[in-house]
Design a protein around this motif. Sequence first.
Motif, PDB file in Angstrom:
ATOM      1  N   ARG A   1       6.972  32.810 -33.335  1.00 27.26           N
ATOM      2  CA  ARG A   1       8.406  32.867 -33.061  1.00 27.26           C
ATOM      3  C   ARG A   1       8.905  31.457 -32.757  1.00 27.26           C
ATOM      4  NH1 ARG A   1       7.412  36.917 -35.030  1.00 27.26           N
ATOM      5  NH2 ARG A   1       7.850  39.062 -34.353  1.00 27.26           N
ATOM      6  N   THR A   2      10.076  31.136 -33.263  1.00 23.93           N
ATOM      7  CA  THR A   2      10.652  29.809 -33.041  1.00 23.93           C
ATOM      8  C   THR A   2      12.077  29.952 -32.532  1.00 23.93           C
ATOM      9  OG1 THR A   2      11.384  29.656 -35.335  1.00 23.93           O
ATOM     10  CG2 THR A   2       9.235  28.703 -34.810  1.00 23.93           C
ATOM     11  N   TRP A   3      12.451  29.062 -31.645  1.00 29.27           N
ATOM     12  CA  TRP A   3      13.807  28.975 -31.095  1.00 29.27           C
ATOM     13  C   TRP A   3      14.350  27.576 -31.374  1.00 29.27           C
ATOM     14  CZ3 TRP A   3      10.029  31.886 -29.071  1.00 29.27           C
ATOM     15  CH2 TRP A   3      10.332  33.191 -28.624  1.00 29.27           C
ATOM     16  N   GLU A   4      15.483  27.492 -32.046  1.00 30.18           N
ATOM     17  CA  GLU A   4      16.129  26.212 -32.306  1.00 30.18           C
ATOM     18  C   GLU A   4      17.083  25.894 -31.157  1.00 30.18           C
ATOM     19  OE1 GLU A   4      19.032  24.103 -35.667  1.00 30.18           O
ATOM     20  OE2 GLU A   4      18.103  26.057 -36.031  1.00 30.18           O
ATOM     21  N   ILE A   5      16.913  24.739 -30.531  1.00 34.24           N
ATOM     22  CA  ILE A   5      17.673  24.366 -29.337  1.00 34.24           C
ATOM     23  C   ILE A   5      18.890  23.538 -29.756  1.00 34.24           C
ATOM     24  CG2 ILE A   5      17.536  23.334 -27.060  1.00 34.24           C
ATOM     25  CD1 ILE A   5      15.641  25.695 -27.535  1.00 34.24           C
ATOM     26  N   PRO A   6      20.100  23.918 -29.329  1.00 30.60           N
ATOM     27  CA  PRO A   6      21.282  23.115 -29.660  1.00 30.60           C
ATOM     28  C   PRO A   6      21.215  21.727 -29.033  1.00 30.60           C
ATOM     29  CG  PRO A   6      21.911  25.333 -28.993  1.00 30.60           C
ATOM     30  CD  PRO A   6      20.452  25.193 -28.682  1.00 30.60           C
ATOM     31  N   ALA A   7      22.024  20.827 -29.562  1.00 32.03           N
ATOM     32  CA  ALA A   7      21.965  19.429 -29.136  1.00 32.03           C
ATOM     33  C   ALA A   7      22.513  19.225 -27.729  1.00 32.03           C
ATOM     34  CB  ALA A   7      22.733  18.552 -30.126  1.00 32.03           C
ATOM     35  N   ASN A   8      23.409  20.100 -27.253  1.00 32.77           N
ATOM     36  CA  ASN A   8      23.992  19.907 -25.928  1.00 32.77           C
ATOM     37  C   ASN A   8      23.196  20.587 -24.820  1.00 32.77           C
ATOM     38  OD1 ASN A   8      24.637  22.492 -26.776  1.00 32.77           O
ATOM     39  ND2 ASN A   8      26.542  22.562 -25.631  1.00 32.77           N
ATOM     40  N   VAL A   9      21.980  21.050 -25.104  1.00 36.49           N
ATOM     41  CA  VAL A   9      21.101  21.645 -24.091  1.00 36.49           C
ATOM     42  C   VAL A   9      20.100  20.589 -23.647  1.00 36.49           C
ATOM     43  CG1 VAL A   9      19.394  23.433 -23.618  1.00 36.49           C
ATOM     44  CG2 VAL A   9      21.394  23.958 -25.021  1.00 36.49           C
ATOM     45  N   LYS A  10      20.139  20.245 -22.372  1.00 34.01           N
ATOM     46  CA  LYS A  10      19.267  19.209 -21.826  1.00 34.01           C
ATOM     47  C   LYS A  10      17.885  19.730 -21.487  1.00 34.01           C
ATOM     48  CE  LYS A  10      19.115  15.732 -18.132  1.00 34.01           C
ATOM     49  NZ  LYS A  10      19.811  15.217 -16.921  1.00 34.01           N
TER      50      LYS A  10
ATOM     51  N   LYS B   1      24.368  28.353 -27.810  1.00 34.97           N
ATOM     52  CA  LYS B   1      23.612  29.575 -28.025  1.00 34.97           C
ATOM     53  C   LYS B   1      22.355  29.252 -28.822  1.00 34.97           C
ATOM     54  CE  LYS B   1      27.470  32.829 -27.936  1.00 34.97           C
ATOM     55  NZ  LYS B   1      28.184  33.906 -28.669  1.00 34.97           N
ATOM     56  N   LEU B   2      21.255  29.858 -28.416  1.00 39.62           N
ATOM     57  CA  LEU B   2      20.003  29.610 -29.107  1.00 39.62           C
ATOM     58  C   LEU B   2      20.002  30.311 -30.459  1.00 39.62           C
ATOM     59  CD1 LEU B   2      17.409  30.002 -26.235  1.00 39.62           C
ATOM     60  CD2 LEU B   2      18.350  27.916 -27.164  1.00 39.62           C
ATOM     61  N   LYS B   3      19.465  29.632 -31.439  1.00 32.82           N
ATOM     62  CA  LYS B   3      19.314  30.192 -32.771  1.00 32.82           C
ATOM     63  C   LYS B   3      17.854  30.577 -32.959  1.00 32.82           C
ATOM     64  CE  LYS B   3      22.976  27.260 -34.649  1.00 32.82           C
ATOM     65  NZ  LYS B   3      23.314  26.230 -35.656  1.00 32.82           N
ATOM     66  N   THR B   4      17.613  31.885 -33.075  1.00 35.27           N
ATOM     67  CA  THR B   4      16.250  32.378 -33.205  1.00 35.27           C
ATOM     68  C   THR B   4      15.889  32.511 -34.671  1.00 35.27           C
ATOM     69  OG1 THR B   4      16.579  33.605 -31.167  1.00 35.27           O
ATOM     70  CG2 THR B   4      14.663  34.194 -32.501  1.00 35.27           C
ATOM     71  N   ILE B   5      14.735  31.985 -35.033  1.00 36.14           N
ATOM     72  CA  ILE B   5      14.246  32.052 -36.398  1.00 36.14           C
ATOM     73  C   ILE B   5      12.955  32.858 -36.378  1.00 36.14           C
ATOM     74  CG2 ILE B   5      13.515  30.738 -38.420  1.00 36.14           C
ATOM     75  CD1 ILE B   5      15.033  28.362 -37.253  1.00 36.14           C
ATOM     76  N   ILE B   6      12.925  33.977 -37.080  1.00 36.23           N
ATOM     77  CA  ILE B   6      11.718  34.785 -37.164  1.00 36.23           C
ATOM     78  C   ILE B   6      10.861  34.216 -38.287  1.00 36.23           C
ATOM     79  CG2 ILE B   6      10.782  37.096 -37.450  1.00 36.23           C
ATOM     80  CD1 ILE B   6      12.488  36.650 -34.946  1.00 36.23           C
ATOM     81  N   ALA B   7       9.710  33.691 -37.942  1.00 33.27           N
ATOM     82  CA  ALA B   7       8.898  32.962 -38.914  1.00 33.27           C
ATOM     83  C   ALA B   7       7.917  33.842 -39.662  1.00 33.27           C
ATOM     84  CB  ALA B   7       8.121  31.851 -38.203  1.00 33.27           C
ATOM     85  N   VAL B   8       7.681  35.085 -39.193  1.00 35.81           N
ATOM     86  CA  VAL B   8       6.671  35.934 -39.821  1.00 35.81           C
ATOM     87  C   VAL B   8       7.310  37.144 -40.491  1.00 35.81           C
ATOM     88  CG1 VAL B   8       4.664  37.394 -39.393  1.00 35.81           C
ATOM     89  CG2 VAL B   8       4.859  35.184 -38.280  1.00 35.81           C
ATOM     90  N   ASP B   9       8.125  37.892 -39.748  1.00 33.39           N
ATOM     91  CA  ASP B   9       8.700  39.133 -40.256  1.00 33.39           C
ATOM     92  C   ASP B   9       9.941  38.814 -41.097  1.00 33.39           C
ATOM     93  OD1 ASP B   9       6.759  40.412 -38.825  1.00 33.39           O
ATOM     94  OD2 ASP B   9       8.019  40.673 -37.068  1.00 33.39           O
ATOM     95  N   ASN B  10       9.729  38.385 -42.313  1.00 27.34           N
ATOM     96  CA  ASN B  10      10.838  38.073 -43.208  1.00 27.34           C
ATOM     97  C   ASN B  10      11.240  39.331 -43.972  1.00 27.34           C
ATOM     98  OD1 ASN B  10      10.872  35.325 -42.530  1.00 27.34           O
ATOM     99  ND2 ASN B  10       9.156  34.931 -43.917  1.00 27.34           N
ATOM    100  N   LYS B  11      11.835  40.267 -43.292  1.00 27.81           N
ATOM    101  CA  LYS B  11      12.249  41.527 -43.884  1.00 27.81           C
ATOM    102  C   LYS B  11      13.756  41.508 -44.126  1.00 27.81           C
ATOM    103  CE  LYS B  11       8.600  44.092 -41.531  1.00 27.81           C
ATOM    104  NZ  LYS B  11       8.292  45.208 -40.618  1.00 27.81           N
ATOM    105  N   PRO B  12      14.231  42.234 -45.164  1.00 28.11           N
ATOM    106  CA  PRO B  12      15.667  42.258 -45.419  1.00 28.11           C
ATOM    107  C   PRO B  12      16.392  43.004 -44.317  1.00 28.11           C
ATOM    108  CG  PRO B  12      14.525  43.806 -46.856  1.00 28.11           C
ATOM    109  CD  PRO B  12      13.479  43.018 -46.140  1.00 28.11           C
ATOM    110  N   PRO B  13      17.663  42.730 -44.088  1.00 27.52           N
ATOM    111  CA  PRO B  13      18.422  43.450 -43.067  1.00 27.52           C
ATOM    112  C   PRO B  13      18.558  44.923 -43.421  1.00 27.52           C
ATOM    113  CG  PRO B  13      19.861  42.064 -44.387  1.00 27.52           C
ATOM    114  CD  PRO B  13      18.456  41.695 -44.761  1.00 27.52           C
ATOM    115  N   VAL B  14      18.563  45.750 -42.378  1.00 27.16           N
ATOM    116  CA  VAL B  14      18.614  47.202 -42.544  1.00 27.16           C
ATOM    117  C   VAL B  14      20.045  47.674 -42.387  1.00 27.16           C
ATOM    118  CG1 VAL B  14      17.698  49.404 -41.727  1.00 27.16           C
ATOM    119  CG2 VAL B  14      16.288  47.342 -41.640  1.00 27.16           C
TER     120      VAL B  14
END
Length: 356
Positions: free
Chosen positions: A201-210, A296-309
Motif C-alpha cells: 500500500r502506498t500513500w502520496e503525501i501532498p507538498a504542504n504536509v510537513k 488530503k492524502l492520495k491513496t494508491i493501491i499497488a496490488v489490487d488493480n481491479k476495475p471499479p464496481v
Amino acid sequence: MKINCSIIALGVFQAISWSADAFNVQVSKATSPIVLKSSNSDSTSPAESGSATEAIPATSMYPINPTYETVQGGGTVRTYQMPPWATNAQMAFKTNGRPLKATAQLWIGPIRTTHTMTINCMDGVQTPYMSTITFKKLAPVIRIFTSDSLELPVEASVWVPPPERSETIAATIEEIWEGATADEKKIIQGADVSGGHGAVRTWEIPANVKSVQLVAWSKDTSKKSLKAKIEVLQGPNNKMQDIDLQCGGSTQPFHAVLQTPGSGWVIRVYNKKFVEDGLFELVVKPLEFIGVESAKLKTIIAVDNKPPVNEPVVIRPPVNEPVVIRPPVNQPPVVRPPVNQPAAFSTMAAQKQWWQ
C-alpha cells in the motif's frame, strides 16, 4: 557520670533514628514525564490527579524539547528499565546530520522480545524519528543499540509518561484510529507460504504536509502480531527512510511520526507475514501543515488493480471534425535498373568457365 550516660544514650537514639530514615522510600509526587537514563529505573508511581482520559491534539503527544543521550556507534547498547506501573513509552532518535541507523527492542524477561523496530534514514536532522509503544504492566526493558559502523552515533531519548498522561495518549491514538477515512486507513494482507512480501500500500503525501503520523494495529482484523516494512520515498524509488517493524498488534498499537519536508514524498508499506495470520490495518494521517490545512492524502493501491464496481459506463460520442482529404503528390516513379550479378555456381568448374 550520670551526664555522660545521658549523652551516650542520646547519641545512640539519634543514630537509630537516622538509620531508620535511611530505609524509608520517598514516593515521588511529580506528575511530569520521567526521562529515563540508561540502566536506571524508577519503581515509584506518580500521583494521579483527576480524570485525564480525554484525547489531546496529536501534535501535543510528544515533548517539545526532550533530553537526548548520545549512543556511540559500533553496536553500542543502552538499556532502559520501565517502571512497574508504566503502560507505554515514547522514544525519539536523531543525529547531527549523519545517517540514522539504530534498533529498539522491548524485552519481557531474558528471552522474549515483543517489539522490534529497526530505523534506517539518510539524514537524522532533516528527518528525525519519534514513536510510541504500548505494553502491559510487566516492567519490561527497552534495549537500544546502534549499527556496526563507528562513524554513525545516535542521539536517543526515552521517557515514560505518568499514568494520567498515558491514558490521554491512549485516548488520542484511539481517536486517530476511529476517525481515519477510507483513504487514510487500509488493510494490508500477508504473503503466501512461498515467502516474499504480501500486499503493498502506498500513500502520496501532498507538498504542504510537513509531517505525518502513522498508526499500525490489528485489533479489528486478526488480533495477532504484525510485521511490516515501512519505506518513505522522495522521488521515483528513492528511499530516504526505511523502518522494519514487528510488534504485538492487538494489544500494542504502534504510533510514529514521520517527517516529510518538501514535495514528492510517498509512504510505501509491505506486509512481511503470512496470509494466515498477517492481516493488519495501517493509518497515515497528516500531522503538521505548511500554510492552509487543506491537504488530503492520495491513496494508491499497488496490488489490487481491479476495475471499479457498479459505476456507469461513460460513452462519449464521436467528435464531428471535418475530414481532410489530401491529394496525392505527383512525383515521378523512381525506376531502379536491375543489377547484373552473376548467378551462384555450385561447382568450381562452372565458375572457371564463366570467368573465361
